[in-house]
Design an enzyme around this catalytic site. Structure first.
Site, PDB file in Angstrom:
ATOM      1  N   LYS A  43      -6.671   0.178 -76.540  1.00  0.00           N
ATOM      2  CA  LYS A  43      -6.009  -0.243 -75.322  1.00  0.00           C
ATOM      3  C   LYS A  43      -6.629  -1.521 -74.757  1.00  0.00           C
ATOM      4  O   LYS A  43      -6.074  -2.144 -73.855  1.00  0.00           O
ATOM      5  CB  LYS A  43      -6.149   0.851 -74.249  1.00  0.00           C
ATOM      6  CG  LYS A  43      -5.788   2.226 -74.681  1.00  0.00           C
ATOM      7  CD  LYS A  43      -6.210   3.244 -73.563  1.00  0.00           C
ATOM      8  CE  LYS A  43      -6.235   4.632 -74.138  1.00  0.00           C
ATOM      9  NZ  LYS A  43      -6.868   5.588 -73.220  1.00  0.00           N
ATOM     10  N   GLU A  99      -7.774  -9.128 -79.390  1.00  0.00           N
ATOM     11  CA  GLU A  99      -8.757  -8.136 -78.967  1.00  0.00           C
ATOM     12  C   GLU A  99      -9.459  -8.553 -77.682  1.00  0.00           C
ATOM     13  O   GLU A  99      -9.493  -9.747 -77.349  1.00  0.00           O
ATOM     14  CB  GLU A  99      -9.832  -7.995 -80.062  1.00  0.00           C
ATOM     15  CG  GLU A  99      -9.597  -6.850 -81.005  1.00  0.00           C
ATOM     16  CD  GLU A  99      -9.768  -5.478 -80.358  1.00  0.00           C
ATOM     17  OE1 GLU A  99      -9.737  -5.360 -79.123  1.00  0.00           O
ATOM     18  OE2 GLU A  99      -9.924  -4.516 -81.107  1.00  0.00           O
ATOM     19  N   ASP A 103     -17.503  -6.479 -81.614  1.00  0.00           N
ATOM     20  CA  ASP A 103     -18.902  -6.082 -81.480  1.00  0.00           C
ATOM     21  C   ASP A 103     -19.496  -5.862 -82.880  1.00  0.00           C
ATOM     22  O   ASP A 103     -19.912  -6.812 -83.533  1.00  0.00           O
ATOM     23  CB  ASP A 103     -18.968  -4.831 -80.597  1.00  0.00           C
ATOM     24  CG  ASP A 103     -20.386  -4.413 -80.257  1.00  0.00           C
ATOM     25  OD1 ASP A 103     -21.343  -5.087 -80.695  1.00  0.00           O
ATOM     26  OD2 ASP A 103     -20.565  -3.392 -79.559  1.00  0.00           O
ATOM     27  N   LYS A 131     -19.499 -10.654 -79.514  1.00  0.00           N
ATOM     28  CA  LYS A 131     -20.901 -10.255 -79.336  1.00  0.00           C
ATOM     29  C   LYS A 131     -21.555 -10.286 -80.722  1.00  0.00           C
ATOM     30  O   LYS A 131     -21.726  -9.250 -81.364  1.00  0.00           O
ATOM     31  CB  LYS A 131     -20.921  -8.832 -78.764  1.00  0.00           C
ATOM     32  CG  LYS A 131     -22.165  -8.471 -77.992  1.00  0.00           C
ATOM     33  CD  LYS A 131     -22.219  -6.974 -77.725  1.00  0.00           C
ATOM     34  CE  LYS A 131     -21.672  -6.597 -76.370  1.00  0.00           C
ATOM     35  NZ  LYS A 131     -21.877  -5.146 -76.091  1.00  0.00           N
ATOM     36  N   PHE A 152     -23.875  -4.374 -71.902  1.00  0.00           N
ATOM     37  CA  PHE A 152     -22.705  -3.517 -71.800  1.00  0.00           C
ATOM     38  C   PHE A 152     -21.791  -4.066 -70.713  1.00  0.00           C
ATOM     39  O   PHE A 152     -22.151  -4.114 -69.546  1.00  0.00           O
ATOM     40  CB  PHE A 152     -23.105  -2.070 -71.491  1.00  0.00           C
ATOM     41  CG  PHE A 152     -21.921  -1.155 -71.517  1.00  0.00           C
ATOM     42  CD1 PHE A 152     -21.302  -0.841 -72.721  1.00  0.00           C
ATOM     43  CD2 PHE A 152     -21.380  -0.647 -70.339  1.00  0.00           C
ATOM     44  CE1 PHE A 152     -20.179  -0.026 -72.759  1.00  0.00           C
ATOM     45  CE2 PHE A 152     -20.266   0.175 -70.361  1.00  0.00           C
ATOM     46  CZ  PHE A 152     -19.669   0.484 -71.573  1.00  0.00           C
ATOM     47  N   ASP A 159     -13.672  -0.875 -71.099  1.00  0.00           N
ATOM     48  CA  ASP A 159     -13.851   0.295 -70.230  1.00  0.00           C
ATOM     49  C   ASP A 159     -15.249   0.901 -70.304  1.00  0.00           C
ATOM     50  O   ASP A 159     -15.987   0.689 -71.266  1.00  0.00           O
ATOM     51  CB  ASP A 159     -12.847   1.382 -70.618  1.00  0.00           C
ATOM     52  CG  ASP A 159     -13.208   2.050 -71.949  1.00  0.00           C
ATOM     53  OD1 ASP A 159     -13.319   1.340 -72.962  1.00  0.00           O
ATOM     54  OD2 ASP A 159     -13.410   3.286 -71.951  1.00  0.00           O
ATOM     55  N   ARG A 165     -11.040  -0.977 -66.774  1.00  0.00           N
ATOM     56  CA  ARG A 165     -10.223  -1.874 -67.608  1.00  0.00           C
ATOM     57  C   ARG A 165      -9.436  -2.860 -66.753  1.00  0.00           C
ATOM     58  O   ARG A 165      -9.104  -3.951 -67.183  1.00  0.00           O
ATOM     59  CB  ARG A 165      -9.205  -1.071 -68.435  1.00  0.00           C
ATOM     60  CG  ARG A 165      -9.793  -0.224 -69.536  1.00  0.00           C
ATOM     61  CD  ARG A 165      -8.665   0.272 -70.417  1.00  0.00           C
ATOM     62  NE  ARG A 165      -9.016   1.446 -71.200  1.00  0.00           N
ATOM     63  CZ  ARG A 165      -9.611   1.413 -72.386  1.00  0.00           C
ATOM     64  NH1 ARG A 165      -9.931   0.259 -72.913  1.00  0.00           N
ATOM     65  NH2 ARG A 165      -9.870   2.522 -73.035  1.00  0.00           N
TER      66      ARG A 165
HETATM   67  C1  PRP Z   1     -13.210  -1.444 -78.569  1.00  0.00           C
HETATM   68  C2  PRP Z   1     -12.613  -2.844 -78.609  1.00  0.00           C
HETATM   69  C3  PRP Z   1     -12.475  -3.109 -80.086  1.00  0.00           C
HETATM   70  C4  PRP Z   1     -13.653  -2.387 -80.661  1.00  0.00           C
HETATM   71  C5  PRP Z   1     -14.731  -3.360 -80.920  1.00  0.00           C
HETATM   72  O1  PRP Z   1     -12.193  -0.523 -78.708  1.00  0.00           O
HETATM   73  O2  PRP Z   1     -11.375  -2.920 -77.957  1.00  0.00           O
HETATM   74  O3  PRP Z   1     -11.279  -2.581 -80.617  1.00  0.00           O
HETATM   75  O4  PRP Z   1     -14.096  -1.422 -79.697  1.00  0.00           O
HETATM   76  O5  PRP Z   1     -15.838  -2.730 -81.423  1.00  0.00           O
HETATM   77  P1  PRP Z   1     -16.356  -2.929 -82.908  1.00  0.00           P
HETATM   78  O6  PRP Z   1     -16.393  -4.401 -83.172  1.00  0.00           O
HETATM   79  O7  PRP Z   1     -17.757  -2.342 -82.807  1.00  0.00           O
HETATM   80  O8  PRP Z   1     -15.493  -2.171 -83.847  1.00  0.00           O
HETATM   81  P2  PRP Z   1     -12.354   1.070 -78.484  1.00  0.00           P
HETATM   82  O9  PRP Z   1     -12.509   1.756 -79.802  1.00  0.00           O
HETATM   83  O10 PRP Z   1     -13.444   1.309 -77.455  1.00  0.00           O
HETATM   84  O11 PRP Z   1     -10.939   1.461 -77.898  1.00  0.00           O
HETATM   85  P3  PRP Z   1     -10.178   0.882 -76.602  1.00  0.00           P
HETATM   86  O12 PRP Z   1      -9.652  -0.481 -76.970  1.00  0.00           O
HETATM   87  O13 PRP Z   1      -9.077   1.864 -76.366  1.00  0.00           O
HETATM   88  O14 PRP Z   1     -11.190   0.819 -75.468  1.00  0.00           O
END
Ligand code: PRP
Length: 180
Positions: A43, A99, A103, A131, A152, A159, A165
């Site tokens: 999301k 995105e 991370d 990041k 963080f 979120d 968000r």
């Molecule tokens: C978050 C963000 C990316 C992902 C990045 O999504 O939106 O999709 O983590 O992290 P990474 O590079 O370590 O894979 P999340 O899975 O928290 O879902 P959300 O978008 O619903 O918050």
């Protein structure tokens, strides 16, 4: 009301606007006449994707995927679950994945590989935040809003326990919020 939980603003509303303009211009130039498929990963993508697409002056199609990674213990396993698939054929399409943050890179890596496997002509990433210190897999987003340190952060899609968000900027959460 939400602002009281924020220690420091990291990327302001004005900076986000500048980023969207800059990346929007760049994407418009790079994808002119390519009718890209702009995919948001739910999301977190919602606010940035919404702004970015309105700063792109070209024809495009939009689509969404909802993916989540399983978390075993304190480390994410890298196993990605597709909660909602795209539903649009990607064969020979130019794809821009939007995105909020990259991370570890695991989520995007899995999605990029999947879309490539399905026959996409090209797949690139446009992210508000990068990041790089968090990276576990090799992944270079081509269109990056700004690079952030290993903090963080919440807001503009990001979120903490599904909250924050909707903050109109990206900020560092006060430790007392997650220590209580
Ligand atoms: C978050 C963000 C990316 C992902 C990045 O999504 O939106 O999709 O983590 O992290 P990474 O590079 O370590 O894979 P999340 O899975 O928290 O879902 P959300 O978008 O619903 O918050």
């Amino acid at each position: 009301m939400l602002e009281k939980d924020i220690l420091e603003v990291l990327v302001s509303e004005e900076q986000i606007e500048e980023i969207a303009q800059r990346l929007g211009n760049q994407l418009s130039e790079d994808y002119r006449d390519k009718f890209p498929l702009v995919i948001g990963l739910l999301k977190g993508c919602i606010p940035f994707m919404g702004k970015l697409m309105t700063r792109m002056d070209i024809h495009m199609e939009v689509g969404f995927m909802d993916v989540s990674s399983y978390h075993g213990g304190i480390e994410s396993s890298g196993d990605i679950k597709i909660n909602k698939d795209l539903g649009i054929p990607v064969q020979d399409r130019h794809i821009i994945l939007t995105e909020d943050i990259v991370d570890t890179g695991r989520t995007l890596k899995v999605v990029m590989d999947l879309l490539t496997y399905r026959g996409a002509k090209s797949v690139e990433i446009a992210t508000l935040l990068d990041k790089p210190e968090g990276r576990i897999v090799t992944l270079e987003p081509k269109y990056v809003g700004t690079t952030i340190p290993k903090e963080f952060v919440v807001g503009y899609g990001l979120d903490y326990e599904e909250k924050y968000r909707n903050l109109p900027y990206v900020g560092i959460l006060k430790p007392e919020v997650y220590n209580k």
